[in-house]
Write a protein that holds these residues in place. Structure first.
Motif, PDB file in Angstrom:
ATOM      1  N   ILE A 182      -3.574   0.323  -3.016  1.00  0.00           N
ATOM      2  CA  ILE A 182      -3.167  -1.025  -2.658  1.00  0.00           C
ATOM      3  C   ILE A 182      -2.968  -1.834  -3.920  1.00  0.00           C
ATOM      4  CG2 ILE A 182      -3.813  -3.091  -1.412  1.00  0.00           C
ATOM      5  CD1 ILE A 182      -5.590  -1.320   0.316  1.00  0.00           C
ATOM      6  N   ALA A 219       0.843  -1.183   0.000  1.00  0.00           N
ATOM      7  CA  ALA A 219       0.000   0.000   0.000  1.00  0.00           C
ATOM      8  C   ALA A 219       0.874   1.226   0.000  1.00  0.00           C
ATOM      9  CB  ALA A 219      -0.892   0.002   1.245  1.00  0.00           C
ATOM     10  N   ALA A 279      -2.266   7.287   4.590  1.00  0.00           N
ATOM     11  CA  ALA A 279      -2.676   5.882   4.608  1.00  0.00           C
ATOM     12  C   ALA A 279      -4.036   5.751   5.276  1.00  0.00           C
ATOM     13  CB  ALA A 279      -1.644   5.049   5.356  1.00  0.00           C
ATOM     14  N   GLY A 280      -4.920   4.980   4.672  1.00  0.00           N
ATOM     15  CA  GLY A 280      -6.235   4.744   5.246  1.00  0.00           C
ATOM     16  C   GLY A 280      -7.296   5.733   4.834  1.00  0.00           C
ATOM     17  N   SER A 303      -3.781   6.074  11.132  1.00  0.00           N
ATOM     18  CA  SER A 303      -4.551   5.363  10.118  1.00  0.00           C
ATOM     19  C   SER A 303      -3.604   4.459   9.350  1.00  0.00           C
ATOM     20  CB  SER A 303      -5.254   6.342   9.172  1.00  0.00           C
ATOM     21  OG  SER A 303      -4.311   7.195   8.553  1.00  0.00           O
ATOM     22  N   SER A 317      -3.280   1.397   5.798  1.00  0.00           N
ATOM     23  CA  SER A 317      -3.800   0.703   4.625  1.00  0.00           C
ATOM     24  C   SER A 317      -3.046  -0.605   4.462  1.00  0.00           C
ATOM     25  CB  SER A 317      -3.610   1.546   3.359  1.00  0.00           C
ATOM     26  OG  SER A 317      -4.366   2.727   3.397  1.00  0.00           O
ATOM     27  N   GLY A 364      -2.019   5.292  -0.060  1.00  0.00           N
ATOM     28  CA  GLY A 364      -3.431   4.975  -0.032  1.00  0.00           C
ATOM     29  C   GLY A 364      -3.885   4.081  -1.155  1.00  0.00           C
ATOM     30  N   TYR A 375       2.159  -3.042   4.971  1.00  0.00           N
ATOM     31  CA  TYR A 375       1.175  -2.049   5.366  1.00  0.00           C
ATOM     32  C   TYR A 375       1.774  -0.656   5.216  1.00  0.00           C
ATOM     33  CZ  TYR A 375      -1.208  -5.989   7.630  1.00  0.00           C
ATOM     34  OH  TYR A 375      -1.831  -7.184   7.874  1.00  0.00           O
ATOM     35  N   GLU A 396      -8.746   6.052   2.139  1.00  0.00           N
ATOM     36  CA  GLU A 396      -9.762   5.427   1.298  1.00  0.00           C
ATOM     37  C   GLU A 396     -10.914   4.841   2.121  1.00  0.00           C
ATOM     38  OE1 GLU A 396      -6.992   2.235   2.543  1.00  0.00           O
ATOM     39  OE2 GLU A 396      -6.729   4.265   1.751  1.00  0.00           O
ATOM     40  N   LYS A 397     -10.742   4.767   3.450  1.00  0.00           N
ATOM     41  CA  LYS A 397     -11.829   4.296   4.310  1.00  0.00           C
ATOM     42  C   LYS A 397     -12.814   5.422   4.620  1.00  0.00           C
ATOM     43  CE  LYS A 397      -8.560   1.120   6.495  1.00  0.00           C
ATOM     44  NZ  LYS A 397      -7.785   0.802   7.725  1.00  0.00           N
TER      45      LYS A 397
END
Length: 406
Positions: A35, A30, A291-292, A116, A118, A33, A195, A294-295
């Motif tokens: 993956i 990742a 990172a993260g 955060s 990913s 952001g 990660y 996209e959530k």
């Protein structure tokens, strides 16, 4: 195009082995952001090497020193040289190894303002219980929800955890993405999984450092009155529509735009498309996103080159803005009946869906389309231009498409 062919093959592979991926954590990378799955050959190589390392890993877990031998191993990111240490010795090892985790924060213990991450299959959760600064270097205490993680790699160190805890202290760079590779024994053979983790602490040497919340400091029940804080990005300006009432645009550095679109009056589900307001981050390919993220927002990466255009209203606007030549159209059915094979074969980057899919009698089709979009990892932008109260308001949706296809 090479990027589309690669994406198509990756999607086909992912769909073919989805059952296996749900049962295990396969190799993934990742970055910013986004993956991407590692190759089968890489996974097998990593498995072989990690099995041969098990004895050294056990020895390191029981040892107290930080000067274990350097090991050359193959992971899903390629050849890595790591100093193997016990988690309790990571501070000394980071200094000896020259790890890049310096900070101007005063020594002490901190609670992260933002954390955060990913990567992985989504079955494992990761938490950060605290940040420690010692001798001008920053360390994070992280915990995997699975107890099968036996070591992690970070900043040139292979850090062995205590048996069955899933807890590690790792050197980290604050207010930016960090690559952390974790090894799990939950599968038939040990696997390393990459990660990306973001640790935000305010005043840690960055003008655009952590916010008061994890990720977007935004609401999802209505359009934001002021620009949400996005860790790692700096707000610049707003594009305010004069007539339209169903969207808002906030602009940030790195060429990143946040578009908020009202979908419904109240919440009816748990994924991003079922919030009353859906947030889209439109970002250049090389823009580094936390990172993260996209959530919390649907990410649309530019350039967008292949589009399934299922909205008649959007097509009219694209023609008005002279943008139809900026991409190739994918013929993949209608707004309420997608041809998934055509979407995959066409290497689709973006689906522009018609707002008619939001009507109550289309709920089954909407849920199906959302699941397909998420499975294929293709963002779905829902055009509601024809739901505005006037032609002038509808035309202002062209501002969004100018940002996407610029």
């Amino acid at each position: 195009m090479i990027r589309n062919r690669t994406k198509y093959l990756s999607i086909i592979f992912s769909l073919a082995v989805s059952a296996a991926m749900l049962a295990a954590c396969g190799n993934r990378a990742a970055v910013g952001g986004k993956i991407s799955s590692g190759s089968l050959e890489t996974q097998e190589a990593a498995s072989t090497v990690t099995q041969s390392e098990s004895a050294a890993s056990s020895a390191a877990q029981s040892g107290s020193g930080s000067s274990s031998a350097i090991e050359d191993v193959v992971t899903d990111s390629g050849a890595v040289s790591s100093m193997s240490v016990a988690s309790s010795s990571v501070e000394q090892a980071a200094e000896e190894n020259g790890s890049d985790n310096q900070t101007d924060l005063a020594d002490g213990d901190y609670t992260p303002d933002t954390f955060s991450w990913s990567g992985g299959s989504g079955r494992v959760e990761i938490s950060c219980t605290g940040i420690t600064v010692k001798n001008g270097r920053s360390y994070a205490d992280i915990k995997f929800s699975s107890t099968h993680y036996i070591y992690v790699r970070a900043e040139g160190l292979k850090i062995n955890g205590s048996s069955g805890s899933g807890e590690f202290r790792i050197p980290v760079s604050l207010n930016q993405n960090n690559t952390v590779i974790g090894c799990t024994t939950a599968m038939s053979t040990p696997h390393e999984i990459t990660y990306t983790m973001y640790f935000g602490v305010k005043d840690a040497g960055s003008a655009d450092s952590g916010s008061e919340s994890s990720g977007l400091s935004a609401q999802y029940n209505s359009l934001d009155d002021t620009a949400p804080q996005i860790p790692g990005l700096e707000y610049q300006s707003e594009i305010s529509p004069q007539h339209a009432s169903l969207f808002r645009i906030f602009r940030y550095n790195q060429g990143v735009d946040l578009v908020e679109v009202i979908l419904r009056d109240s919440s009816s589900g748990s994924n991003l498309y079922e919030n009353p307001v859906v947030k889209y981050l439109i970002a250049p390919e090389d823009a580094e996103l936390m990172a993260g993220i996209e959530k919390e927002a649907v990410v649309i990466r530019k350039p967008v080159t292949n589009v399934f255009l299922a909205s008649e209203g959007a097509e009219k606007l694209l023609q008005k803005e002279n943008l139809t030549s900026a991409f190739d159209k994918t013929d993949a059915g209608s707004y309420d009946d997608w041809d998934l094979k055509a979407l995959l074969k066409g290497g689709t980057d973006l689906i522009i869906e018609d707002g008619k899919i939001l009507s109550e009698d289309q709920k089954e089709a909407f849920d199906k389309n959302v699941n397909s979009s998420l499975q294929m990892n293709v963002p779905m932008f829902i055009d509601r231009s024809e739901d505005e109260g006037s032609e002038e308001a509808a035309d202002e949706w062209g501002q969004i498409y100018s940002l996407i296809f610029s």
